[in-house]
Design a protein around this motif. Structure first.
Motif, PDB file in Angstrom:
ATOM      1  N   VAL A 258     -15.439  -2.053   2.832  1.00 44.67           N
ATOM      2  CA  VAL A 258     -14.808  -1.958   1.513  1.00 44.67           C
ATOM      3  C   VAL A 258     -13.906  -3.162   1.313  1.00 44.67           C
ATOM      4  O   VAL A 258     -13.207  -3.580   2.234  1.00 44.67           O
ATOM      5  N   LEU A 261      -7.954  -3.307  -1.461  1.00 47.51           N
ATOM      6  CA  LEU A 261      -7.531  -2.660  -2.703  1.00 47.51           C
ATOM      7  C   LEU A 261      -7.011  -3.701  -3.701  1.00 47.51           C
ATOM      8  O   LEU A 261      -6.618  -4.799  -3.318  1.00 47.51           O
TER       9      LEU A 261
ATOM     10  N   ARG B 148     -12.865   3.297  -6.349  1.00 45.83           N
ATOM     11  CA  ARG B 148     -12.604   2.165  -5.435  1.00 45.83           C
ATOM     12  C   ARG B 148     -11.594   2.582  -4.369  1.00 45.83           C
ATOM     13  O   ARG B 148     -11.770   2.308  -3.179  1.00 45.83           O
ATOM     14  N   ASN B 149     -10.531   3.247  -4.799  1.00 44.73           N
ATOM     15  CA  ASN B 149      -9.499   3.677  -3.871  1.00 44.73           C
ATOM     16  C   ASN B 149     -10.023   4.733  -2.897  1.00 44.73           C
ATOM     17  O   ASN B 149      -9.675   4.734  -1.716  1.00 44.73           O
ATOM     18  N   ALA B 151     -13.074   5.023  -1.840  1.00 46.51           N
ATOM     19  CA  ALA B 151     -13.928   4.352  -0.855  1.00 46.51           C
ATOM     20  C   ALA B 151     -13.078   3.627   0.178  1.00 46.51           C
ATOM     21  O   ALA B 151     -13.324   3.714   1.386  1.00 46.51           O
ATOM     22  N   ALA B 152     -12.054   2.906  -0.278  1.00 44.73           N
ATOM     23  CA  ALA B 152     -11.239   2.108   0.638  1.00 44.73           C
ATOM     24  C   ALA B 152     -10.487   2.994   1.621  1.00 44.73           C
ATOM     25  O   ALA B 152     -10.305   2.629   2.775  1.00 44.73           O
ATOM     26  N   HIS B 179     -18.215   0.929  -6.053  1.00 43.42           N
ATOM     27  CA  HIS B 179     -18.041   2.039  -5.113  1.00 43.42           C
ATOM     28  C   HIS B 179     -18.407   3.393  -5.703  1.00 43.42           C
ATOM     29  O   HIS B 179     -18.601   4.343  -4.953  1.00 43.42           O
TER      30      HIS B 179
END
Lengths: 276, 276
Positions: A258, A261, B148-149, B151-152, B179
């Motif tokens: 990934v 952020l 996105r968050n 996934a990260a 993501h």
């Protein structure tokens, strides 16, 4: 609104304007390009607040207001904030407002203020436990979001190193929900300011996605009395000079595969961990 | 690129197209309105990936690709990803690309895929330790950022309750950095799904700014084996029914006088705390 709440007209002298060409509205004109003002000190625009919440924060900030412009309903919501502010309050229609600012403004109220001198490094560093120190954060929305997160999570101030955008651009002010007007910030000499921070007993922690960095939680658990969290831009990260000048490199543990952020989001996670 | 890296032309059959009106490019046409496709199942558009990084994620996802369109330099970057994909790869100029998609596309490459059936609730819940459960998250950018968050920070899946936007809208896909194509998600019956989660031994924690809620860290320290984190929209928060169905109300400690964080940012902080 409750029926016994006074309207703005009972608390403040309101100036009605119907003509979009009226020169008294020039501070509000063509806002999409108003961040560049060669006639202003430093060539930078005035501070613009959009919407009731942000206008309220501007009026409570150190930035000296110059005027307020809005539709009557929004001015009424701000009645107590506007009482006695000593600058013109203009009421107009939504249509005239759009014509002046150059786009449809659905928030219905604007305030404009002059810039104010930034606090000094000493003022900010002297009273802070946790500082955000930025390098290359040149996107106005990321910068605004970062200030919002700093305000929410209790960061005491923001220092702007090389390559950062102007927090007082209209878009930054809006995305920050007006918190750029509350969180103290100042540009600092770069990277010399990092030495100044160390002399003031700040532990300088550089946030990085590098796998060999220390986990954020371990930095928290180390119990440093004062922390300066160094944050770089999403694209390029921190410069070698900044990383070398830091006391530690810290990372947010992340799933493999990934990307890092968004910088404002990473900052929020780090602020959350380090401010308590 | 190193000199011994093969270009896309050596690995894939490339179809050159110069005419923006060519019907073979219809999947890529007028992307600003392409999220509405009455001709497609459910009236929803195809899945569009923009840029090298997101196209790569699309090609590695369960969504069946239909075609790729790009300038030669970007196709070269994707050479190994495109080898043997079995769908047309079109090369064109930046100008023709803009004419087809309807705006200037500075990322230089697009892939389009069909939608795929969502995994079932059982599939997602069965293999997850931490789930995000959303209600009323109807802003495409917030939704994309939240994925996105997720996934990260290692969230295993996302359940979409009432009033959520479509994660496969182009703007969500882009903001998520692709993501949404990797993190499993499914719409769920609302609020009945909360009962199903409890029967599967998830502790349901509702994130709220309410002062009487438990601090996030205390929920983490309670050591629940499985957690479903319930997140509402920024504007309205969670419904009464959702809060009542939760096992606990949790909050991110925040400075006074500050609005709540953006929903995707608040989610990131909570994911960080709950996923380790």
């Amino acid at each position: 609104m409750e029926c016994d709440t006074p309207g703005v007209a009972e608390l403040t002298d309101i100036i009605e304007i119907d003509d979009a060409a009226d020169q008294r509205l020039d501070d509000f004109r063509d806002l999409t390009i108003a961040d560049r003002r060669p006639d202003r000190p430093g060539g930078r625009g005035l501070v613009i607040a959009e919407g009731v919440v942000v206008v309220r924060r501007l009026l409570a900030s150190p930035y000296p207001p110059r005027a307020v412009l809005g539709v009557r309903r929004k001015l009424d919501e701000l009645a107590t904030d506007l009482a006695g502010i000593g600058v013109p309050v203009y009421a107009t229609s939504a249509k005239t407002m759009s014509d002046v600012v150059g786009f449809h403004l659905n928030r219905g109220v604007l305030a404009v203020a002059s810039r104010a001198p930034a606090p000094s490094f000493d003022e900010i560093a002297g009273r802070s436990r946790v500082l955000a120190v930025l390098e290359g954060v040149n996107d106005h929305e990321n910068l605004g979001a970062l200030f919002r997160n700093a305000a929410a999570l209790g960061v005491d101030g923001v220092l702007l190193g090389a390559g950062c955008a102007d927090p007082l651009y209209r878009r930054s002010v809006r995305v920050s929900m007006g918190h750029v007007l509350r969180v103290p910030f100042a540009p600092v000499p770069w990277p010399e300011a990092l030495g100044d921070l160390r002399r003031r007993a700040f532990h300088i922690a550089a946030l990085t996605p590098r796998a060999d960095a220390v986990a954020l939680r371990d930095v928290r658990d180390a119990g440093y009395h004062r922390i300066a969290l160094l944050l770089g831009s999403e694209g390029h990260g921190l410069s070698r000079a900044a990383i070398d000048a830091a006391d530690s490199a810290v990372r947010i543990p992340m799933a493999s595969g990934v990307d890092s952020l968004n910088v404002a989001t990473a900052a929020a996670v780090a602020f959350y961990e380090l401010t308590r």
